[in-house]
Design an enzyme around this catalytic site. Sequence first.
Site, PDB file in Angstrom:
ATOM      1  N   GLU A 121       0.857  -1.182   0.000  1.00 22.47           N
ATOM      2  CA  GLU A 121       0.000   0.000   0.000  1.00 22.47           C
ATOM      3  C   GLU A 121       0.904   1.246   0.000  1.00 22.47           C
ATOM      4  O   GLU A 121       1.881   1.289   0.753  1.00 22.47           O
ATOM      5  CB  GLU A 121      -0.903   0.018   1.241  1.00 22.47           C
ATOM      6  CG  GLU A 121      -1.955   1.110   1.158  1.00 22.47           C
ATOM      7  CD  GLU A 121      -2.821   1.202   2.413  1.00 22.47           C
ATOM      8  OE1 GLU A 121      -3.973   1.631   2.288  1.00 22.47           O
ATOM      9  OE2 GLU A 121      -2.332   0.866   3.499  1.00 22.47           O
ATOM     10  N   ASN A 257      -2.609  -6.254   5.353  1.00 22.49           N
ATOM     11  CA  ASN A 257      -2.572  -7.327   4.364  1.00 22.49           C
ATOM     12  C   ASN A 257      -3.499  -8.460   4.806  1.00 22.49           C
ATOM     13  O   ASN A 257      -3.424  -8.925   5.947  1.00 22.49           O
ATOM     14  CB  ASN A 257      -1.148  -7.889   4.219  1.00 22.49           C
ATOM     15  CG  ASN A 257      -0.106  -6.806   4.083  1.00 22.49           C
ATOM     16  OD1 ASN A 257      -0.156  -5.973   3.204  1.00 22.49           O
ATOM     17  ND2 ASN A 257       0.853  -6.821   4.991  1.00 22.49           N
ATOM     18  N   GLU A 290      -6.270  -3.037  12.749  1.00 19.47           N
ATOM     19  CA  GLU A 290      -5.904  -3.814  11.555  1.00 19.47           C
ATOM     20  C   GLU A 290      -6.883  -4.959  11.321  1.00 19.47           C
ATOM     21  O   GLU A 290      -7.194  -5.293  10.172  1.00 19.47           O
ATOM     22  CB  GLU A 290      -4.472  -4.349  11.695  1.00 19.47           C
ATOM     23  CG  GLU A 290      -3.411  -3.270  11.851  1.00 19.47           C
ATOM     24  CD  GLU A 290      -3.490  -2.182  10.801  1.00 19.47           C
ATOM     25  OE1 GLU A 290      -3.759  -2.498   9.629  1.00 19.47           O
ATOM     26  OE2 GLU A 290      -3.286  -1.004  11.156  1.00 19.47           O
TER      27      GLU A 290
END
Length: 850
Positions: A121, A257, A290
């Site tokens: 990213e 991820n 996350e």
Amino acid sequence: MAAIPRLYETFQPDHYDLFLDISRENKLIVGKTTITGHVTTTDLALHQHDLVVETLKVNGQAVDFTMDNDQDQVTFKADQAGEIEVEVTYHAPLTDNMNGIYPSYYNVDGQAKQLVSTQFETYFARQAFPSIDEPEAKATFSLAIKFDEKPEESVISNMPEQKVEEGVHYFDKTVKMSTYLLGFALGDLQSKKTKTNSGVEIGVFATKAHPADNLDFSLDIAKRSIEFFEDFYQTPYPLPHSWQVALPDFSAGAMENWGVVTYREACLLVDPKNSSTATKQYVATIVAHELAHQWFGDLVTMKWWDELWLNESFANMMEYVATDFLEPDWHIWESFNAVEVQKALQRDAILGVQPVHVEVKHPEEIDALFDPAIVYAKGGHLLVMVRALIGDDALRNGLKEYFAKKKYSNATGDDLWSALGEASGKNIGEIMHSWLEQPGYPVVSVKVEDGRVKVSQKPFSIGGDKSAVPNADDRIWQVPLAASAASAPDLLTTESMDLGDYETLKRESNGAFTLNVGNTGHYIVQYDDTLLAEQVANLEKADAISQAQFLQNNLLLAQAGQGSFADLLWVLPKLADSTSEFFQSLIYQVIGQVKAFATDGSDLEKNLKTFVGDLSKQQLARLGFDKRAGESVDDEMVRAEVLSAALFAKNADLVAHDHEAFEQAGGDVTKLPANGRAVVLKNEIQNFNTQEKFNQFLTDYQKTAEAALKSDLEAALVTSQDENQLETLVANYQNADVIKPQDLRGWFQGVLGNDKGQALAWNWAKNNWDWLEDRLGGDMSFSSYVTVISRIFKTAENLAEFKAFFTPKLDQPGLAREIVIDQAVIENRMKTIADQTADVDRALALLAQK
């Protein structure tokens, strides 16, 4: 900047077969990528950056290709539109800029080692393999990795490992996802694993530089977070595992991820025997953030980078929703108000700041979007406002339908508002467009007039250029009033409104009539004298959020010249006995702003230290110097605020106590308890400094693998009053063996904020900006080097040097907005100091005599 074409419009990939051969020794990646998909034209392109393409085949036939490095593309032709297979062989460098595929460096028992991992990213997957590197271009991925593998080393990725043949690790095919969410890590890793109630395997991975028990805390938080989100979202976690990986070198805090989340070591690893609650809260909220993304961002992804807020704002809110459920004793919403809300309100009040939703035409503009105070903090606060408006039942039901409709695809903000609107029966989209599409927020003025309560809104600002904001004075928001009286309207949608009879509203309020109860609305309130007197009269018995909100509003008004820092100083002693960490943090945020009025050795500075000493004295007596068994989380965290204040005030008892604690530990920093350690170390450098001690602390910093201890040592060393020692620190800014590039910004800010080191740090920045750009310029947080300068500069000379250095850089998309905003911050601070110093000086002189 001119818009670039979206490659997804002509090439829609379905599947990638990726083979990567990675050599750490040669710093080389050799790859082969095969993409199957659909094309709508014969003139085609793939994204690439710094790839050396060797061959390119279309449907098995070699074709000519052209490298267009300015556009990050390799272009070629196909015979016809339709289904296609493209095969590319290439090689690329393994770089040290913490983007793409890159190495991390660390030591175990004196032996140098490397861990290789990814950061794709925003648009760095193209540095690893040719692709349609856009969030809308979702596809499945089959990954195979070979590397210069040594005994006990392994590789992990988004999906489970399928097999190993001839040194090649093959992974199961992923679900459909965006390129930037692919991830892996390889090297000598240790791990701990568990399973959720629904059978998802949870793992935490780290290098062997850390004790194994440092993985336990985040393993527990990760497991319980996944279980919480599965229930809250009413949507199963869609992958077989969720790995959390601590990396020795990582530019951001963490990266979502899908199934293999990567973190800075400081954001994942916790010493269970010697860590503060503040450290645990920090790690827990990052892990929860996350893992919130695994649904909101990964399962459903923004369509284009202009909707980045859709990912980050939502995860920002949900990290607190989850953590509050997991650890209710932490009162984490008070931390949200102390940190996120204050950050957002400060930043968003500057004319020229970006709105939450920003048009993006070119990849180089994307990095400028990652303004944490806007996209994360403001966006999160706006979603807290939505949650308060519609309630959790509607929020959960709306999200369930949103995920069901949009899973494995892409969405816009309107898709979310539609789902929440259907679930709540409210026009959420209409309300939110007024907040997302225009920058800033209003100050809502409340007054009693002819027995009626009247409110009005106008844009609030603390500096900047009005010409940078179209129709700056005409902005109107749909403001959730959240009044203390039930009969008051829910929304202020016009410039002004009559809320009703004053006596009725006051009676319903059971105390002072108040707006924005709970501080969920992204605005501030200014009360007339009648209502303000009621606020002050009720302040001592109000809850912590209401007390802190009073300070928050008046601090911002003082910065805008619509209030007074001197008046605020008189209020602080009346509330200094609060046991709320949230409120104490606001007290010392005010003190932090007042420090800007002081010059070294001035009477104002001396009186400020006396005032702060008196302010902290009662709390210090109540709490003591050291953590006590069974004390509350608030008391533990308030102590940290109070000890720092007492050190600033040169409290003799504290100075003596902490020096004795250091001596009793034999000068061994690893034996100091984490609670209070930062103040003990600062005390040594500020009050008992020797060259030997300074050298030892710097050596300890290099040797320890514990991130919290590193942070405490850094915080101490940058406060040295010895210019030669500060020169030593600055001389190591470019020495990665001492200060890793990921940690440099903190060291730079620390020395810059030290009067003895400001010129040293500033001259280093000016002389080495090209080096900084080369090492960190592609990173989303690079512009924050400008931000930290603006937090410190306050003189006309500072401003002139800032403008002379940064004005020529206004043509850089990733820096331009930051330069303009930060210049406004410095100018406003200068004006505030000029206008209010005399009043602050008088107030402190009187308060110091009390």
